[in-house]
Design a protein around this motif. Sequence first.
Motif, mmCIF file in Angstrom:
data_model
loop_
_atom_site.group_PDB
_atom_site.id
_atom_site.type_symbol
_atom_site.label_atom_id
_atom_site.label_comp_id
_atom_site.label_asym_id
_atom_site.label_seq_id
_atom_site.Cartn_x
_atom_site.Cartn_y
_atom_site.Cartn_z
ATOM 1 N N ARG A 1 -1.283 11.104 -4.745
ATOM 2 C CA ARG A 1 -1.750 10.923 -3.363
ATOM 3 C C ARG A 1 -1.053 11.910 -2.441
ATOM 4 O O ARG A 1 -1.639 12.427 -1.497
ATOM 5 N N GLN A 2 0.231 12.185 -2.749
ATOM 6 C CA GLN A 2 1.003 13.076 -1.872
ATOM 7 C C GLN A 2 0.656 14.546 -2.036
ATOM 8 O O GLN A 2 1.013 15.356 -1.193
ATOM 9 N N GLY B 1 -4.617 3.699 -1.086
ATOM 10 C CA GLY B 1 -5.103 4.630 -0.068
ATOM 11 C C GLY B 1 -5.115 6.084 -0.502
ATOM 12 O O GLY B 1 -4.822 6.981 0.285
ATOM 13 N N PHE B 2 -5.452 6.330 -1.770
ATOM 14 C CA PHE B 2 -5.520 7.712 -2.263
ATOM 15 C C PHE B 2 -6.961 8.210 -2.168
ATOM 16 O O PHE B 2 -7.848 7.691 -2.830
ATOM 17 N N THR B 3 -7.173 9.208 -1.307
ATOM 18 C CA THR B 3 -8.504 9.809 -1.207
ATOM 19 C C THR B 3 -8.398 11.323 -1.317
ATOM 20 O O THR B 3 -7.353 11.899 -1.020
ATOM 21 N N VAL B 4 -9.474 11.931 -1.752
ATOM 22 C CA VAL B 4 -9.601 13.395 -1.690
ATOM 23 C C VAL B 4 -10.875 13.679 -0.902
ATOM 24 O O VAL B 4 -11.765 12.818 -0.827
ATOM 25 N N SER B 5 -10.965 14.886 -0.349
ATOM 26 C CA SER B 5 -12.218 15.219 0.320
ATOM 27 C C SER B 5 -13.188 15.727 -0.732
ATOM 28 O O SER B 5 -12.857 16.602 -1.541
ATOM 29 N N MET C 1 2.954 4.185 -9.569
ATOM 30 C CA MET C 1 3.807 5.333 -9.257
ATOM 31 C C MET C 1 3.049 6.653 -9.362
ATOM 32 O O MET C 1 3.157 7.513 -8.482
ATOM 33 N N ILE C 2 2.253 6.806 -10.407
ATOM 34 C CA ILE C 2 1.538 8.078 -10.569
ATOM 35 C C ILE C 2 0.476 8.238 -9.471
ATOM 36 O O ILE C 2 0.263 9.335 -8.954
ATOM 37 N N THR C 3 -0.147 7.132 -9.080
ATOM 38 C CA THR C 3 -1.153 7.206 -8.019
ATOM 39 C C THR C 3 -0.491 7.654 -6.719
ATOM 40 O O THR C 3 -1.006 8.518 -5.999
ATOM 41 N N ASP C 4 0.681 7.108 -6.456
ATOM 42 C CA ASP C 4 1.417 7.474 -5.252
ATOM 43 C C ASP C 4 1.809 8.949 -5.281
ATOM 44 O O ASP C 4 1.711 9.653 -4.271
ATOM 45 N N LEU C 5 2.247 9.433 -6.451
ATOM 46 C CA LEU C 5 2.666 10.833 -6.560
ATOM 47 C C LEU C 5 1.493 11.779 -6.336
ATOM 48 O O LEU C 5 1.614 12.786 -5.641
#
Length: 436
Positions: A119-120, A299-303, A113-117
């Motif tokens: 990610r957004q 699918g959590f990425t940052v640039s 859940m935290i990863t999803d939050l």
Amino acid sequence: MRLSQSFVPTLKETPADAQIASHRLMLRAGLVRQTASGIYAWLPVGFRVLKKIEQIVREEQDAIGAQEMLMPTVQSAELWRQSGRYEEYGKEMLRIRDRHERELLYGPTNEEMITDLLRQGVKSYRDLPQILYHIQWKFRDEVRPRFGVMRGREFLMKDAYSFDLDRAGAVVSYRKMMLAYMRTFERMGLKAIPMVAESGPIGGDLSHEFIILARTGESQVFYDAAFEEIDYSPRAFDHRSNDDLARFFREMTTHYAATEEKHDPAAWDRVSAGRRREGRGIEVGHIFYFRTKYSKPLGFTVSGPDGRAVHPEMGSYGIGVSRLVGAVIEAGHDERGIIWPEPVAPYRLAVLNLKPGDGRCDSLCEDFYQKLTGEVLYDDRDERPGVKFADADLLGLPWQIVVGPRGAASGSVELKRRATGERLELSAEDAFRRVT
Ligand code: P5A
């Protein structure tokens, strides 16, 4: 709180089904009641202790810059399918269907859940690092819930999650958290020792369990006496300086410490005989560094600085808040009852009125009660002195002030320190000064 008007259902008899001291004492002192297997209601006095422990945990998390938030207990199965843990978690997960036949679950932990939050909302390496935490109920359908709140099915956990751009950053977050944990447990009067751990269903490649020593602990532990000497106060280690953190981590991890599963007799032999300590322990916290185990499948990425997409490196960090109530009692009690360390005691002192209705007794007691409201449990019940003495020792507040008609006539009271049993006959003013 006036005992005559409160719900503190103490028991004289020892409950038959409770196998360990903390469980027996929590039931006898009226702190909790079981409402279903492994599920407990927190009664007023127990609830105060739970809140005090929670507050110490919160302050030490805030001190390292972790941000408090609150995620729900009920989660959708969706994200757990993406991480692969929906199947993997097995029977320990409580699965629920709503009226539309959608699959939900009562959260055993919140990595997905935290990863999803995040990610957004987190898109760039400039938004990192982040450390977030919440203090929320969890559910794990343990095969054998036992020892009261120590191994419940529903339990309160502080769980924190860190997100960093790279491994070096993640290691800093991990060390900060380890330092915060040592301070948290110390403030509760507990000696905790970090031990290298298996990472289990949370996964990962760096993990420590925090074990506090108690005779009735579930696991056998072996450790170097050096742990008893390390000073991790803010004076000794600054959580903002990387050098300090590295030095602290070295001190905590180069000395030998292991639970029986990980015990290595060859390494143990190298600890000098005079420094070897053995005991039993209770796991009150567990921290994990698991790299991209969740950021990748979700699918959590940052640039990154060079514009390329990177999966943040993550860690998660748990403290068993409700388990700690039991653990503190395991570490501090005698045959008469609980002995609370001051920082987590439900009240600072008990005032025992041995003769309610006697003008002098009543006015001395009322005086204490008014001056220290919020920190006094006032036994104003119409009960025999013996009952009051027994309940006060059972409830285990750090101080007792006993007001009887003989002393009250001359303005004196008896002050008792629960931990040592030491008693002093004092004027009311002196007693007041001593407890404040
Ligand atoms: C770390 C935070 C985790 O769940 N995910 C989020 C990671 N770790 S853990 O080790 O599984 O649990 C963290 C702490 O919670 C307490 N605990 C329990 N307390 C009472 N009853 C239980 N059944 C129970 N299970 C775990 C422990 O203190 C543990 O260290």
